[in-house]
Structures are given as structure tokens and as C-alpha cells.
Design a protein around this motif. Structure first.
Motif, mmCIF file in Angstrom:
data_model
loop_
_atom_site.group_PDB
_atom_site.id
_atom_site.type_symbol
_atom_site.label_atom_id
_atom_site.label_comp_id
_atom_site.label_asym_id
_atom_site.label_seq_id
_atom_site.Cartn_x
_atom_site.Cartn_y
_atom_site.Cartn_z
ATOM 1 N N ASP A 5 60.961 60.972 -38.702
ATOM 2 C CA ASP A 5 60.828 61.259 -40.043
ATOM 3 C C ASP A 5 60.787 62.778 -40.505
ATOM 4 O O ASP A 5 61.368 63.316 -41.497
ATOM 5 C CB ASP A 5 59.337 60.604 -40.751
ATOM 6 C CG ASP A 5 59.603 59.118 -41.004
ATOM 7 O OD1 ASP A 5 60.705 58.631 -41.148
ATOM 8 O OD2 ASP A 5 58.506 58.706 -41.074
ATOM 9 N N ARG A 43 64.959 62.956 -40.658
ATOM 10 C CA ARG A 43 65.007 62.326 -41.857
ATOM 11 C C ARG A 43 64.495 63.680 -42.931
ATOM 12 O O ARG A 43 64.851 63.341 -44.158
ATOM 13 C CB ARG A 43 64.367 61.147 -42.090
ATOM 14 C CG ARG A 43 65.174 59.849 -41.388
ATOM 15 C CD ARG A 43 64.560 58.527 -41.723
ATOM 16 N NE ARG A 43 63.230 58.491 -40.976
ATOM 17 C CZ ARG A 43 63.403 57.720 -39.594
ATOM 18 N NH1 ARG A 43 64.579 57.467 -39.028
ATOM 19 N NH2 ARG A 43 62.234 57.549 -39.091
ATOM 20 N N ALA A 68 56.193 61.471 -44.450
ATOM 21 C CA ALA A 68 55.689 60.073 -44.273
ATOM 22 C C ALA A 68 54.380 59.544 -44.761
ATOM 23 O O ALA A 68 53.546 60.714 -45.075
ATOM 24 C CB ALA A 68 55.634 59.766 -42.891
#
Length: 507
Positions: A351, A355, A359
Motif C-alpha cells: 500500500d 499502490r 491504509a
């Protein structure tokens, strides 16, 4: 008594030593200034902020003292060498205290691992989690020793200015699995997933993802065991202040609140700097401790800048969310260094690094310096900082909006785990986000550690300590070889001894 006042400009005219200008006063810049001063240069350090230290500056608020950045001192011999070069002893200015344990690593289920430098206690901790992994742990530490011997002791202060230098070490890189990730190598020796996490988290201390940081960084485990983890009494800022005194004792200068607009380049060589105030400072040597991406994007003339494509391809380290806070009570059950792991490891790192999403869960580093030095807080109080790895600014998060909700989320995590009653105990608070790293330190993408430490951005592939585009221009700090972390940054300054020409005093 007759006192003579000497204008500093006149004093500089009398001083015939070659002039070195250092841009930035982080640990890399300060160490570079001491080394250049010891080699006969007249040194001027330029810092755009109101205090020295860069990421290692100090926040003082409501009677509390907070180190803004580095809190872990490893390889203290690198500091001792700087003091020796200036004719002093580190112990005369700074007291370093060994940490025991180094860290307490707490898992989401409440179990914890006391990570120390004691061989027998570490073996017992590993056995407590997974008896069958003790032998694998010992083999991993032997591997870490071999990597440290080559990667840190032999190559940490060696410049990689040519492809040939990189090819020369290629066999060692392959033999030591440098092409693999830290986690991959740890997993070869250790099977328990919790222990794999314990022995692979170290790249996060220098801005790397353990699942893709080069396994050369396995050396950190041995580096810590051999030379320990230390804390500077009074805070890391004491090391900054000590280095500033060394520079001044050598006849060097530190100018605060001055910003470099550009590095002057004439006939392919750096000849000084222009300040945003309009002042020009001539120099024989220019050393940039600024973010290496910023150096190549803003400070150099357009002809010597990196191409837009190179910036787009560069992989930046993660961002950092740091909350500094003080409490009206003490938390004696909280160690000096605690790592609070969330329920996910690989997924959370994906994350953050891939990405680039913020989170819902988090893993945290909690620093309680008053566990060792109560003077950093008012009587009966504790000082803390808690750090959460987050996406850098490439993730597009609006930190002006997110900062306070995210701080509250972290406070709730701490209160539910190791700090009961926290919400009622807080008496002072300050937050730093990736946006602050961009604005205060001119950090590219607001990253906390410059370039990400992957193999394709290491050694020769990293921005060189001696500029390949501009003569008499040199780079130090986290964004150049060997990389981030105090040992890496101090080693980048040590490299100057082999690439900057000796000072020649003019008549």
C-alpha cells in the motif's frame, strides 16, 4: 585593554585557504565541512532553515525537547573519527548511551520480541518464538557478518564513479545475494513468519521496502550487533551542536536562514553559489547536502540538469508521518525504542510503496527518549515521537486535510496497545507530514529518505559523490552513495577524502 574588532570580510581576505561551500547542514553537510576543514579548506556551510541539522533539527515546545529526525546512533566510530580530525574527543562533547534492548518489537496480537546485541539472549528470544529457527538465525547472522564486512567496512566509503568500479564488485554482489531482497534472504534462513519480520524490517530505517530493498542491507543486523545502538544524552541535536562547534574551531562558518538559488557553473566547473538574496559566494569546491534530486533539478544550470524522464523513473523512498507529543504522566512500561507492527506486513508495505494509498492500519515506531534522559521533558512527564511510514506525495494525499484525523487514528492505536489513558495525558503536540518534508527540506516527492534503496539505485547507479556533469561539485547525504541512515550519510562525507583534491594554499 585595547580590543580590536576585525570585520569578517577582512578576515576572509587574509585567509588564503581554498574555499569550500557546503549547501545544507544535515549530518552529511556537517561531516563534510569537518573533513574539508581538516584538509585545509576554508569552509562555509549554508542552511536555509533557522537552525542547523536538516532532518536532524530539534523541536522545543512547552518544556519538551523532541529530536525531529534520527534517534538511533549506530557505528559511533564514524562520529569519533570526525572529532579526532578536529583534534578533540567525542566523549568530551557528547555522551552516547548504549540501548538494551535495541528495540522491542510488538506484534498485533500483543506478543513482543526484545531485539538486543546479546548473542545468548537473542538466541533465547528466537527459541521462544520458534525453536527450530535458532540454527537458521545463527546462519543468517553469519551471512550478515559477511555482508557487513564487504558492504560497509570495505565499500561503504568507496566512491563508485565508473561502471568499471561497479563491475569489479559484481561477483561479491551476486555471492552475497545483493540482487535479491532482504526479506527473500531472511526467508532462506528463517521459517517463522514473525521472525522473518523481525529480521527483515531494517530497510525501513533507511526508507526501503524489505520486499525489494537489496539484500546488501542485511548488513545492518551485524552492524548493530558489533557496534551497538546508542542514544545521545540531550538528544541527537547534541551531535549537531557538537559538529557545528568543530567546524567553527577549524575556522569554518555556518550561515543560517540563507537559501541557495543556484550553483554557479563556468566552463563546466562549479565556481560558487548564488543566494536568493542576490549575494554570490565564490568557491573552489561546492558540496551539496541538498536532496540529490533537487540538486539536479533546481540548483544546477539547465544544461546540467537531469532529464524529466530520469525524474519520472526514479523510485523515491516512502513518506513519513511523525507526531511529536508530550504527556503529563510517565509510561515506564514503554521502552526507549518500540516497533508496533500492524496486522499486515507485506500488504501494508505494498500500500505504501506500490499502490501509494493511505491504509486504515499502520505499523509504528514509537520513540520515548525520556526512558533514558528524563531531562527532555518537565518533571513527571514523558516526551515521545511516533512515526508511521506512509506514501510519499506521489500518492496525492491532501495532508492539510488528513493530518489531524490520521493523528487521532494513531493516538487510538497507541491508547489501545501500550499507552492507556493517552488521550487525557497529552499536554503538547506537533505533527510533520510528507508535505512538510517537501516544504522544509525541499525533499523530492516529500520522501523521508531520498531515493529508495533498491539495487538499481545503489552504488554506481546512485547519484555519484563526485558529479559526473560538473567539475568541483560533490554530493553528500542520503541521496548519494552509500545511502540513508547515519552510517550511510557519514560515509558519504568520508568518501570526499578520496575524490576532493587536497587544498593548496595560494600565496
Amino acid at each position: 585593554m585595547l580590543t580590536l574588532a576585525v570585520d569578517h570580510r577582512v578576515a576572509q581576505e587574509i585567509d588564503r585557504r581554498p574555499h569550500a561551500v557546503v549547501v545544507g547542514s544535515g549530518f552529511g553537510g556537517l561531516a563534510a565541512a569537518v573533513r574539508l576543514g581538516a584538509r585545509g579548506y576554508r569552509v562555509t556551510v549554508l542552511e536555509r532553515l533557522a537552525q542547523p541539522g536538516g532532518r536532524a533539527r530539534v523541536h522545543r515546545q512547552d518544556g519538551f525537547t523532541f529530536d525531529a529526525g534520527p534517534t538511533i546512533v549506530t557505528a559511533p566510530q564514524l562520529f569519533e573519527e570526525l572529532w579526532h580530525l578536529a583534534g578533540r574527543r567525542l566523549a568530551d562533547d557528547v555522551t552516547l548511551v548504549p540501548m538494551d534492548p535495541f528495540y522491542r518489537i510488538r506484534f498485533a496480537d500483543g506478543t513482543s520480541f526484545a531485539y538486543s546485541g546479546d548473542v545468548d539472549r537473542m538466541r533465547a528470544e528466537v527459541a521462544r518464538f520458534a525453536p527450530d529457527d535458532v540454527a537458521g538465525y545463527e546462519r543468517f547472522m553469519a551471512h550478515s557478518r559477511a555482508v557487513c564486512r564487504i558492504g560497509f567496512e570495505q565499500l561503504g566509503h568507496v566512491p563508485f564513479g565508473s561502471v568499471g568500479a561497479m563491475l569489479k564488485i559484481a561477483p561479491d554482489l551476486l555471492r552475497l545475494s545483493g540482487h535479491r531482497s532482504v526479506h527473500d534472504v531472511v526467508a532462506r534462513f528463517i521459517r517463522d513468519e514473525r521472525l522473518r519480520t523481525v529480521f527483515s524490517f531494517h530497510p525501513l530505517l533507511i526508507g526501503g521496502n524489505p520486499f525489494r530493498a537489496s539484500a546488501i542491507y542485511c548488513l545492518i543486523a551485524d552492524l548493530e550487533r558489533r557496534w551497538g545502538v546508542h542514544f545521545a544524552m540531550g538528544g541527537t541535536g547534541q551531535l549537531v551542536d557538537g559538529l557545528v562547534r568543530l567546524i567553527r574551531s577549524q575556522g569554518g562558518r555556518l550561515r543560517l536562514g540563507v537559501e541557495v538559488a543556484r550553483i554557479r557553473v563556468e566552463e563546466g566547473a562549479a565556481t560558487g553559489v548564488d543566494l536568493t538574496s542576490g549575494e554570490t559566494i565564490a568557491a573552489d569546491v561546492v558540496v551539496s547536502n541538498a536532496d540529490s534530486a533537487v540538486t539536479h533539478a533546481r540548483l544546477l544550470p539547465e544544461a546540467q540538469r537531469w532529464s524529466p524522464g530520469r525524474f519520472q523513473r526514479a523510485r523515491s523512498s516512502m513518506g513519513l508521518f511523525v507526531w511529536y507529543f508530550g504527556t503529563a504522566r510517565r509510561y515506564p512500561e514503554v521502552d526507549h525504542h518500540t516497533i508496533l507492527l500492524g496486522p499486515r506486513y507485506r500488504g501494508l508495505l505494498a500500500d505504501i510503496f506500490d499502490r501509494k494509498v493511505l491504509a486504515e492500519d499502520a505499523s509504528l515506531y514509537l520513540h520515548r527518549p525520556t526512558a533514558t534522559d528524563p531531562s527532555l521533558a518537565p518533571p513527571g512527564c514523558d516526551a515521545f515521537y511516533v512515526l508511521a511510514p506512509v506514501p510519499n506525495l506521489a500518492g496525492g494525499q491532501d495532508w492539510q486535510t488528513l493530518a489531524e484525523p490520521y493523528r487521532r487514528r494513531i493516538a487510538a492505536m497507541l491508547e489501545a496497545s501500550v499507552m492507556p489513558g493517552l488521550s487525557e495525558a497529552i499536554v503538547t503536540s506537533k505533527v510533520t507530514t510528507p508535505l512538510d518534508f517537501q516544504d522544509d527540506f525541499l525533499s523530492y516527492r516529500g520522501s523521508g529518505f531520498g531515493l529508495e534503496p533498491v539495487l538499481t539505485q545503489s552504488a554506481w547507479f546512485r547519484p555519484h559523490n563526485r558529479s559526473s556533469a560538473v567539475r568541483n561539485l560533490y554530493l553528500v547525504g542520503a541521496g548519494t552513495h552509500p545511502g540513508a541512515g547515519l552510517p550511510g550519510v557519514l560515509s558519504s562525507a568520508r568518501i570526499l577524502d578520496s575524490v576532493v583534491p587536497d587544498a593548496r594554499v595560494t600565496a
